[in-house]
Design a protein around this motif. Structure first.
Motif, PDB file in Angstrom:
ATOM      1  N   VAL A 262      -1.998 -11.086  -2.076  1.00 45.26           N
ATOM      2  CA  VAL A 262      -2.176  -9.723  -2.429  1.00 45.26           C
ATOM      3  C   VAL A 262      -1.515  -8.486  -2.498  1.00 45.26           C
ATOM      4  O   VAL A 262      -0.752  -8.481  -1.434  1.00 45.26           O
ATOM      5  N   PRO A 263      -0.870  -8.728  -3.498  1.00 48.51           N
ATOM      6  CA  PRO A 263       0.103  -7.004  -3.471  1.00 48.51           C
ATOM      7  C   PRO A 263      -0.370  -5.449  -2.843  1.00 48.51           C
ATOM      8  O   PRO A 263      -1.052  -5.361  -3.207  1.00 48.51           O
ATOM      9  N   THR A 264       0.840  -4.950  -2.187  1.00 49.72           N
ATOM     10  CA  THR A 264       0.731  -3.675  -1.686  1.00 49.72           C
ATOM     11  C   THR A 264       1.783  -3.300  -1.194  1.00 49.72           C
ATOM     12  O   THR A 264       2.531  -3.697  -1.391  1.00 49.72           O
ATOM     13  N   MET A 265       1.814  -1.791  -0.669  1.00 55.98           N
ATOM     14  CA  MET A 265       2.704  -1.793  -0.569  1.00 55.98           C
ATOM     15  C   MET A 265       3.123  -0.907   1.183  1.00 55.98           C
ATOM     16  O   MET A 265       4.000  -0.500   1.289  1.00 55.98           O
ATOM     17  N   GLY A 266       2.096  -1.598   1.937  1.00 59.48           N
ATOM     18  CA  GLY A 266       2.318  -1.912   2.963  1.00 59.48           C
ATOM     19  C   GLY A 266       1.044  -0.353   3.505  1.00 59.48           C
ATOM     20  O   GLY A 266       1.331   0.672   2.669  1.00 59.48           O
ATOM     21  N   ALA A 267       1.956  -0.197   4.942  1.00 56.24           N
ATOM     22  CA  ALA A 267       1.298   1.097   5.087  1.00 56.24           C
ATOM     23  C   ALA A 267      -0.401   0.217   5.147  1.00 56.24           C
ATOM     24  O   ALA A 267      -1.019   1.503   5.137  1.00 56.24           O
TER      25      ALA A 267
ATOM     26  N   ASP B 198      -8.162   0.388   5.530  1.00 55.57           N
ATOM     27  CA  ASP B 198      -9.580  -0.656   5.876  1.00 55.57           C
ATOM     28  C   ASP B 198      -9.428  -1.385   4.568  1.00 55.57           C
ATOM     29  O   ASP B 198      -9.843  -2.172   3.868  1.00 55.57           O
ATOM     30  N   GLY B 199      -9.381  -0.357   3.242  1.00 53.25           N
ATOM     31  CA  GLY B 199      -8.946  -0.564   1.688  1.00 53.25           C
ATOM     32  C   GLY B 199      -8.862  -2.049   1.256  1.00 53.25           C
ATOM     33  O   GLY B 199      -8.982  -2.945   1.016  1.00 53.25           O
ATOM     34  N   HIS B 200      -7.255  -2.205   2.047  1.00 53.83           N
ATOM     35  CA  HIS B 200      -6.325  -3.266   2.348  1.00 53.83           C
ATOM     36  C   HIS B 200      -6.940  -4.694   2.265  1.00 53.83           C
ATOM     37  O   HIS B 200      -7.203  -5.637   2.154  1.00 53.83           O
TER      38      HIS B 200
HETATM   39  P1  AMP Z   1      -1.116   0.028  -2.659  1.00 55.33           P
HETATM   40  O1  AMP Z   1      -0.704  -0.696  -1.143  1.00 55.33           O
HETATM   41  O2  AMP Z   1      -1.577   1.449  -2.735  1.00 55.33           O
HETATM   42  O3  AMP Z   1      -0.260  -0.213  -3.798  1.00 55.33           O
HETATM   43  O4  AMP Z   1      -2.230  -0.679  -2.785  1.00 55.33           O
HETATM   44  C1  AMP Z   1      -2.808  -2.198  -2.265  1.00 55.33           C
HETATM   45  C2  AMP Z   1      -3.483  -2.801  -2.553  1.00 55.33           C
HETATM   46  O5  AMP Z   1      -5.143  -2.078  -2.258  1.00 55.33           O
HETATM   47  C3  AMP Z   1      -3.960  -2.517  -4.988  1.00 55.33           C
HETATM   48  O6  AMP Z   1      -4.734  -3.573  -5.281  1.00 55.33           O
HETATM   49  C4  AMP Z   1      -5.265  -1.264  -3.767  1.00 55.33           C
HETATM   50  O7  AMP Z   1      -6.200  -0.844  -5.441  1.00 55.33           O
HETATM   51  C5  AMP Z   1      -5.985  -1.392  -3.138  1.00 55.33           C
HETATM   52  N1  AMP Z   1      -6.291  -0.419  -2.278  1.00 55.33           N
HETATM   53  C6  AMP Z   1      -5.740   1.110  -2.155  1.00 55.33           C
HETATM   54  N2  AMP Z   1      -6.747   1.508  -1.346  1.00 55.33           N
HETATM   55  C7  AMP Z   1      -7.978   0.976  -1.285  1.00 55.33           C
HETATM   56  C8  AMP Z   1      -9.737   1.505  -0.917  1.00 55.33           C
HETATM   57  N3  AMP Z   1      -9.844   2.379   0.308  1.00 55.33           N
HETATM   58  N4  AMP Z   1     -10.242   0.478  -1.493  1.00 55.33           N
HETATM   59  C9  AMP Z   1     -10.011  -0.573  -2.252  1.00 55.33           C
HETATM   60  N5  AMP Z   1      -8.492  -0.929  -2.272  1.00 55.33           N
HETATM   61  C10 AMP Z   1      -7.796   0.162  -1.995  1.00 55.33           C
END
Ligand code: AMP
Length: 286
Positions: A26-31, A34-36
């Motif tokens: 699961v790639p993310t930029m943190g913070a 609940d979406g993540h």
């Molecule tokens: P980010 O940290 O913003 O790069 O997001 C990391 C992952 O989480 C990406 O695949 C986003 O599309 C997903 N993501 C962020 N916000 C939501 C959300 N509200 N619902 C579902 N997935 C999300």
């Protein structure tokens, strides 16, 4: 387990592979919010092992964007991941990812460049080079973790479509799992950037989901002409909102739609003050 180096991730992954275990990334930029968390939970459920990367990727930010002030909350992120059953939180430094002096221009770094047809529109139009940075870092993460599955949110739908195209075009043996948008009860899509919004801005931000939900309701009542559907948005907009785009596009190749159909996604980007927010909706769940 919190890991900062590529070598340590590789070592752990090698061990899992020997044991024949499946791996989700699961790639993310943190913070993390609940979406993540919904992506993480999907991975934990589907895969034997889950890796969450937390990396604010400098090469996907354009000049003048919020790279320096982007929220960084690693301790809380680690706790959320531990509680959700994540096996590795991979939080590399920019230097670890891009090397000594991390020279980030494409004069010095090999980039993965997605096709122009996918990037010259929607967010790619104002964020020139953004998706080059996204595809490059996701490719690196794929090579480091070598997962079987990678989980991405429909919240960033253009990104999801571009990454699916990248995996197909480059024969990357990883299955992309799309995950639905998580919203607050108010309708506002969760985003790390919502942290920049004041209470009042948050109320104004409801305009994105209101416009999208109304368009979907009109479509369900039989209005298919995208021009007419587009016009329904104007009654929601006021001087607090600066609309960047509201577009109707194909869910697979982002081609523009004149007549909405079951494969149509409505994309919106809008600024409230300095904060740029995006959202989208599928007109039918196919
Ligand atoms: P980010 O940290 O913003 O790069 O997001 C990391 C992952 O989480 C990406 O695949 C986003 O599309 C997903 N993501 C962020 N916000 C939501 C959300 N509200 N619902 C579902 N997935 C999300």
């Amino acid at each position: 387990m919190l890991i900062h180096t590529i070598a340590e991730v590789r070592e752990q992954v090698k061990e899992w592979r020997k044991q024949g275990l499946s791996i989700g990334l699961v790639p993310t930029m943190g913070a993390l919010h609940d979406g993540h968390k919904s992506l993480i939970e999907k991975s934990v459920e589907k895969c034997d092992k889950t890796v969450v990367s937390v990396f604010v990727n400098p090469i996907q930010f354009c000049p003048g964007e919020d790279l320096d002030k982007y929220p960084r909350t690693l301790e809380a992120d680690e706790k959320l991941c531990n509680d959700a059953g994540v096996d590795i939180v991979f939080a590399p430094s920019p230097k670890e990812m891009y090397g000594e002096g991390h020279i980030l221009s494409n004069d010095f770094l090999t980039y993965v460049i997605p096709p122009y047809f996918y990037t010259d529109k929607l967010c790619g139009k104002s964020r020139v080079g953004h998706f080059d940075g996204v595809c490059t870092v996701v490719n690196k993460l794929f090579n480091i973790v070598q997962p079987d599955f990678a989980f991405f949110g429909e919240k960033d739908r253009q990104q999801l479509i571009i990454l699916k195209k990248m995996v197909k075009d480059l024969n990357i043996p990883i299955q992309i799992i799309p995950c639905p948008i998580v919203r607050e009860e108010s309708g506002l899509a969760l985003s790390s950037r919502n942290k920049y919004l004041s209470e009042n801005d948050k109320k104004e931000a409801l305009v994105l989901s209101k416009i999208l939900f109304n368009i979907k309701a009109c479509y369900e009542k039989g209005i298919k002409d995208c021009k007419l559907l587009h016009e329904t948005a104007f009654s929601y907009l006021n001087e607090h909102h600066s609309l960047e785009y509201l577009e109707f596009r194909d869910a697979d190749d982002l081609e523009e739609k004149k007549i909405a159909d079951k494969n149509t996604i409505v994309f919106i980007a809008l600024k409230i003050g300095d904060v740029r927010l995006i959202d989208n909706i599928a007109l039918e769940n196919v």
